[in-house]
Design an enzyme around this catalytic site. Structure first.
Site, mmCIF file in Angstrom:
data_model
loop_
_atom_site.group_PDB
_atom_site.id
_atom_site.type_symbol
_atom_site.label_atom_id
_atom_site.label_comp_id
_atom_site.label_asym_id
_atom_site.label_seq_id
_atom_site.Cartn_x
_atom_site.Cartn_y
_atom_site.Cartn_z
ATOM 1 N N ASN A 1 0.824 -1.207 0.000
ATOM 2 C CA ASN A 1 0.000 0.000 0.000
ATOM 3 C C ASN A 1 0.855 1.252 0.000
ATOM 4 O O ASN A 1 0.497 2.266 -0.613
ATOM 5 C CB ASN A 1 -0.942 -0.006 1.210
ATOM 6 N N HIS B 1 -7.836 -1.322 6.747
ATOM 7 C CA HIS B 1 -8.114 -2.631 7.339
ATOM 8 C C HIS B 1 -8.839 -3.495 6.310
ATOM 9 O O HIS B 1 -9.757 -3.015 5.639
ATOM 10 C CB HIS B 1 -8.975 -2.466 8.590
ATOM 11 N N ARG C 1 2.123 -3.255 14.414
ATOM 12 C CA ARG C 1 2.272 -2.934 15.827
ATOM 13 C C ARG C 1 0.940 -2.428 16.359
ATOM 14 O O ARG C 1 0.222 -1.689 15.668
ATOM 15 C CB ARG C 1 3.314 -1.830 16.029
#
Length: 211
Positions: free
Chosen positions: A14, A106, A88
């Site tokens: 991305n 997401h 993370r």
């Protein structure tokens, strides 16, 4: 010109899509990784993008790492921090520091399927559609205000891998588009952290990809 800092942990596909989009008004100030061996670092360097590494293994706590990460990011005076496969879980202090200018993508249609294994979960639940969501990042994992969503059909015989591949292709379209909205001022963040998207057509926020 808006400074963009992109965080990655691996190849950063991305990130690559955002860099390759050459978004008017956006300057990719740096690509930062928590893993020295992240393949995306070499890719960014080859294209003249500044990179930085902050290995999380050198820190005793998440809070210590996030504080050092924020110091690294802030050197580039970012208007927007983009999570692009940054593996993370961020502390509340970090998300508060970048409130309104920290976004993530997401691989599900949030609020459905936060967390991991989103594609298999969609298949297991018999969903007819799946997709991806770009959202503002808050202290609650995968629950920040939605900025845009992209949709694909779940096809008969789909596996986790085949569905993931189609969703990822759509992510590479959707994420640069949302970054461009920030760059040209079409997204405004209110004092309460909510996003004002009045300047963005509703049809633009939901990208339907027919298979």
């Amino acid at each position: 010109m808006k400074n963009i800092v992109i965080l990655i942990s691996g190849r950063g596909s991305n990130m690559q899509a955002i860099v390759d989009a050459r978004i008017p008004g956006a300057r990719i100030a740096a690509v930062v990784s928590n893993r020295p061996d992240a393949a995306g670092l070499a890719w960014a360097k080859e294209r003249g993008v500044e990179t930085a590494v902050l290995d999380h293994k050198g820190f005793d706590t998440r809070e210590a790492f996030d504080a050092a990460l924020a110091q690294t990011i802030d050197r580039y005076e970012p208007h927007l921090v983009v999570l692009a496969g940054f593996m993370r879980i961020l502390t509340p202090g970090f998300t508060a520091h970048y409130s309104g200018r920290l976004i993530n993508i997401h691989p599900s249609l949030l609020p459905a399927f936060p967390g991991l294994h989103t594609h298999q979960r969609a298949i297991n639940e018999g969903c007819l559609i799946a997709g991806c969501t770009v959202h503002l990042v808050t202290a609650e994992l995968d629950h920040g205000p939605t900025l845009a969503q992209g949709v694909v059909r779940v096809l008969p015989g789909d596996t986790e891998n085949t569905l993931a591949a189609r969703v990822l292709t759509l992510e590479h379209v959707l994420y640069p588009r949302v970054v461009s909205w920030f760059a040209d001022g079409r997204i405004r963040i209110a004092a309460d952290g909510s996003a004002n998207l009045e300047a963005v057509a509703v049809a633009e926020r939901l990208l339907i990809k027919e298979d």
